[in-house]
Design a protein around this motif. Sequence first.
Motif, PDB file in Angstrom:
ATOM      1  N   MET A  50       0.839  -1.195   0.000  1.00  0.00           N
ATOM      2  CA  MET A  50       0.000   0.000   0.000  1.00  0.00           C
ATOM      3  C   MET A  50       0.875   1.247   0.000  1.00  0.00           C
ATOM      4  SD  MET A  50      -2.711   1.325   2.900  1.00  0.00           S
ATOM      5  CE  MET A  50      -4.078   0.291   2.318  1.00  0.00           C
ATOM      6  N   ILE A  51       0.375   2.301  -0.643  1.00  0.00           N
ATOM      7  CA  ILE A  51       0.982   3.618  -0.592  1.00  0.00           C
ATOM      8  C   ILE A  51      -0.028   4.561   0.046  1.00  0.00           C
ATOM      9  CG2 ILE A  51       1.775   5.578  -1.970  1.00  0.00           C
ATOM     10  CD1 ILE A  51       2.922   3.566  -3.963  1.00  0.00           C
ATOM     11  N   ILE A  52       0.443   5.363   0.990  1.00  0.00           N
ATOM     12  CA  ILE A  52      -0.417   6.328   1.672  1.00  0.00           C
ATOM     13  C   ILE A  52      -0.120   7.718   1.124  1.00  0.00           C
ATOM     14  CG2 ILE A  52      -1.020   7.371   3.887  1.00  0.00           C
ATOM     15  CD1 ILE A  52      -0.200   4.718   5.228  1.00  0.00           C
ATOM     16  N   VAL A  53      -1.171   8.442   0.737  1.00  0.00           N
ATOM     17  CA  VAL A  53      -1.032   9.816   0.249  1.00  0.00           C
ATOM     18  C   VAL A  53      -1.879  10.715   1.130  1.00  0.00           C
ATOM     19  CG1 VAL A  53      -1.221  11.382  -1.708  1.00  0.00           C
ATOM     20  CG2 VAL A  53      -0.717   8.964  -2.113  1.00  0.00           C
ATOM     21  N   THR A  54      -1.239  11.499   1.996  1.00  0.00           N
ATOM     22  CA  THR A  54      -1.997  12.478   2.766  1.00  0.00           C
ATOM     23  C   THR A  54      -2.215  13.710   1.898  1.00  0.00           C
ATOM     24  OG1 THR A  54      -0.150  13.697   3.752  1.00  0.00           O
ATOM     25  CG2 THR A  54      -0.807  11.646   4.836  1.00  0.00           C
ATOM     26  N   GLY A  55      -3.321  14.411   2.180  1.00  0.00           N
ATOM     27  CA  GLY A  55      -3.698  15.495   1.267  1.00  0.00           C
ATOM     28  C   GLY A  55      -4.027  14.940  -0.107  1.00  0.00           C
ATOM     29  N   GLY A  56      -4.461  13.709  -0.149  1.00  0.00           N
ATOM     30  CA  GLY A  56      -4.630  12.994  -1.412  1.00  0.00           C
ATOM     31  C   GLY A  56      -5.763  13.489  -2.287  1.00  0.00           C
ATOM     32  N   ASP A  81      -8.794   2.911  -0.315  1.00  0.00           N
ATOM     33  CA  ASP A  81      -9.543   3.373   0.850  1.00  0.00           C
ATOM     34  C   ASP A  81      -9.318   4.865   1.057  1.00  0.00           C
ATOM     35  OD1 ASP A  81     -11.219   3.218   3.029  1.00  0.00           O
ATOM     36  OD2 ASP A  81      -9.904   1.974   4.262  1.00  0.00           O
ATOM     37  N   TYR A  82     -10.195   5.438   1.871  1.00  0.00           N
ATOM     38  CA  TYR A  82     -10.101   6.840   2.249  1.00  0.00           C
ATOM     39  C   TYR A  82     -10.248   6.944   3.761  1.00  0.00           C
ATOM     40  CZ  TYR A  82     -11.496  11.618   3.283  1.00  0.00           C
ATOM     41  OH  TYR A  82     -11.561  12.869   3.831  1.00  0.00           O
ATOM     42  N   LEU A  83      -9.458   7.846   4.385  1.00  0.00           N
ATOM     43  CA  LEU A  83      -9.605   8.152   5.806  1.00  0.00           C
ATOM     44  C   LEU A  83      -9.544   9.652   6.016  1.00  0.00           C
ATOM     45  CD1 LEU A  83      -7.424   5.622   7.882  1.00  0.00           C
ATOM     46  CD2 LEU A  83      -9.892   6.032   8.101  1.00  0.00           C
ATOM     47  N   ASP A  84     -10.389  10.139   6.895  1.00  0.00           N
ATOM     48  CA  ASP A  84     -10.288  11.532   7.305  1.00  0.00           C
ATOM     49  C   ASP A  84      -8.957  11.738   8.021  1.00  0.00           C
ATOM     50  OD1 ASP A  84     -11.762  14.210   8.019  1.00  0.00           O
ATOM     51  OD2 ASP A  84     -10.867  13.482   9.895  1.00  0.00           O
ATOM     52  N   LYS A  85      -8.381  12.930   7.883  1.00  0.00           N
ATOM     53  CA  LYS A  85      -7.045  13.180   8.429  1.00  0.00           C
ATOM     54  C   LYS A  85      -6.993  13.007   9.940  1.00  0.00           C
ATOM     55  CE  LYS A  85      -7.270  18.223   9.117  1.00  0.00           C
ATOM     56  NZ  LYS A  85      -7.010  18.182  10.574  1.00  0.00           N
ATOM     57  N   ASP A  86      -8.045  13.379  10.655  1.00  0.00           N
ATOM     58  CA  ASP A  86      -8.033  13.236  12.103  1.00  0.00           C
ATOM     59  C   ASP A  86      -8.144  11.767  12.518  1.00  0.00           C
ATOM     60  OD1 ASP A  86      -7.780  15.971  12.437  1.00  0.00           O
ATOM     61  OD2 ASP A  86      -9.944  16.298  12.585  1.00  0.00           O
ATOM     62  N   SER A  87      -8.958  11.010  11.800  1.00  0.00           N
ATOM     63  CA  SER A  87      -9.063   9.572  12.083  1.00  0.00           C
ATOM     64  C   SER A  87      -7.735   8.874  11.811  1.00  0.00           C
ATOM     65  CB  SER A  87     -10.165   8.941  11.229  1.00  0.00           C
ATOM     66  OG  SER A  87     -11.420   9.489  11.547  1.00  0.00           O
ATOM     67  N   PHE A  88      -7.070   9.282  10.745  1.00  0.00           N
ATOM     68  CA  PHE A  88      -5.776   8.698  10.403  1.00  0.00           C
ATOM     69  C   PHE A  88      -4.755   9.014  11.487  1.00  0.00           C
ATOM     70  CE2 PHE A  88      -1.652   9.200   8.084  1.00  0.00           C
ATOM     71  CZ  PHE A  88      -1.452   7.865   7.791  1.00  0.00           C
ATOM     72  N   ARG A 142      -1.367   1.960  15.009  1.00  0.00           N
ATOM     73  CA  ARG A 142      -2.043   1.142  14.016  1.00  0.00           C
ATOM     74  C   ARG A 142      -1.129   0.895  12.812  1.00  0.00           C
ATOM     75  NH1 ARG A 142      -7.153   0.617  11.305  1.00  0.00           N
ATOM     76  NH2 ARG A 142      -6.721  -0.648   9.450  1.00  0.00           N
ATOM     77  N   ASP A 143      -1.095  -0.364  12.341  1.00  0.00           N
ATOM     78  CA  ASP A 143      -0.410  -0.681  11.089  1.00  0.00           C
ATOM     79  C   ASP A 143      -1.433  -0.746   9.960  1.00  0.00           C
ATOM     80  OD1 ASP A 143       2.363  -0.982  11.764  1.00  0.00           O
ATOM     81  OD2 ASP A 143       1.801  -2.764  12.901  1.00  0.00           O
ATOM     82  N   PHE A 144      -0.953  -0.566   8.753  1.00  0.00           N
ATOM     83  CA  PHE A 144      -1.818  -0.607   7.578  1.00  0.00           C
ATOM     84  C   PHE A 144      -1.303  -1.636   6.578  1.00  0.00           C
ATOM     85  CE2 PHE A 144      -2.518   3.527   9.449  1.00  0.00           C
ATOM     86  CZ  PHE A 144      -3.891   3.695   9.357  1.00  0.00           C
ATOM     87  N   GLY A 145      -0.753  -2.713   7.096  1.00  0.00           N
ATOM     88  CA  GLY A 145      -0.192  -3.729   6.221  1.00  0.00           C
ATOM     89  C   GLY A 145       1.188  -3.319   5.744  1.00  0.00           C
ATOM     90  N   ALA A 146       1.563  -3.847   4.611  1.00  0.00           N
ATOM     91  CA  ALA A 146       2.879  -3.550   4.040  1.00  0.00           C
ATOM     92  C   ALA A 146       2.811  -2.213   3.305  1.00  0.00           C
ATOM     93  CB  ALA A 146       3.312  -4.661   3.097  1.00  0.00           C
ATOM     94  N   VAL A 147       3.288  -1.148   3.932  1.00  0.00           N
ATOM     95  CA  VAL A 147       3.248   0.186   3.340  1.00  0.00           C
ATOM     96  C   VAL A 147       4.552   0.434   2.593  1.00  0.00           C
ATOM     97  CG1 VAL A 147       3.052   2.657   3.788  1.00  0.00           C
ATOM     98  CG2 VAL A 147       1.688   1.035   5.126  1.00  0.00           C
ATOM     99  N   ARG A 148       4.453   0.719   1.307  1.00  0.00           N
ATOM    100  CA  ARG A 148       5.645   0.941   0.473  1.00  0.00           C
ATOM    101  C   ARG A 148       6.216   2.335   0.650  1.00  0.00           C
ATOM    102  NH1 ARG A 148       4.030  -0.486  -5.539  1.00  0.00           N
ATOM    103  NH2 ARG A 148       6.228   0.124  -5.844  1.00  0.00           N
ATOM    104  N   ALA A 149       5.354   3.319   0.916  1.00  0.00           N
ATOM    105  CA  ALA A 149       5.812   4.701   1.090  1.00  0.00           C
ATOM    106  C   ALA A 149       4.652   5.547   1.564  1.00  0.00           C
ATOM    107  CB  ALA A 149       6.376   5.269  -0.215  1.00  0.00           C
ATOM    108  N   VAL A 150       5.002   6.663   2.201  1.00  0.00           N
ATOM    109  CA  VAL A 150       4.028   7.695   2.543  1.00  0.00           C
ATOM    110  C   VAL A 150       4.414   8.967   1.806  1.00  0.00           C
ATOM    111  CG1 VAL A 150       3.149   9.203   4.362  1.00  0.00           C
ATOM    112  CG2 VAL A 150       3.447   6.758   4.807  1.00  0.00           C
TER     113      VAL A 150
END
Length: 314
Positions: A1-7, A49-56, A64-72
């Motif tokens: 997974m890749i996480i993009v904040t401000g996505g 998936d989508y998460l609100d910034k405060d929930s994230f 909390r882990d989010f599985g195998a994260v390749r990058a943020v």
Amino acid sequence: MIIVTGGAGFIGSNIVHALNARGITDILVVDDLTDGHKCLNLVGADFRDYLDKDSFLERIANGRDFGAVRAVFHEGACSTTTEWNGRFVMQVNYDYSKALLHWCLHRGVPFLYASSASVYGMGPGFSERREHEHPLNMYAFSKWQFDQYVRALPEPPASQVVGLRYFNVYGPREQHKGPMASVAYHFHHQLLRDGKVRLFGASDGYGPGEQRRDFIHVDDLVRAKLWIFDHPEVRGIFNLGTGHAQSFNEVARAVIGFHGRGEIEYIPFPDHLKGAYQSYTQADMSRLRSAGYDAAFMRVEEGVPRYLQWLQRP
């Protein structure tokens, strides 16, 4: 997974679309959709998936882990340069970034974050050196202080940490930014509405419309950011502009040339911006070039028509 904040924002959504172009759809988009108009930036994009910034933030604070994260890709921030609620700006831009950085460091996850050329203030130097850094507002201060925090990490981190100081970015998916959208966006709409574009008159020793910025198309920015993602050995804080300053007149002429009509009107330079306005920026790109990035960047004569064509798509 890749996480993009401000996505769902300007640059974040362009990163999501660029990842999709590579066939990557296992993406977690994090944002604040209080302004629901931003959702339009993700139309046509595929993400898991989508998460609100405060929930994230709550989840990463709880380990909390989010599985195998390749990058943020950390693009989320309060980017309003006129926001003077320092407590709010530092919470959103500084504290949040620190929490996410340490979450990544603990797990060995590459952390690529957005800094800003605003840390250089009025210049005149624009290279990644402490003596050139003179932030003029809370937004710039929050970005500068996080860069300082990264620089002071006790030892070289085991995973990739890269901050990119964006210069004046323009291009698709910025319409939700309102007054903070690029001059190319505003000139386009001024011309369509009034048949003319409005530029500041003479200031800081520059003639009317001759104030100069380093304007970078968002496609070039995202291309460079994905190159860094592909090269985990690249670490540190880097400028990300074109390395060439161009005038507001040049941007205006590119808009007028695209439409084949229009004229320039110069307006008095606003009193409230005197002493707090970057009349000149030009990225020193030597550090990123030395790291191996050799792609060319579009000048406004190429990038602005490309953008306006996108704005006029059906």
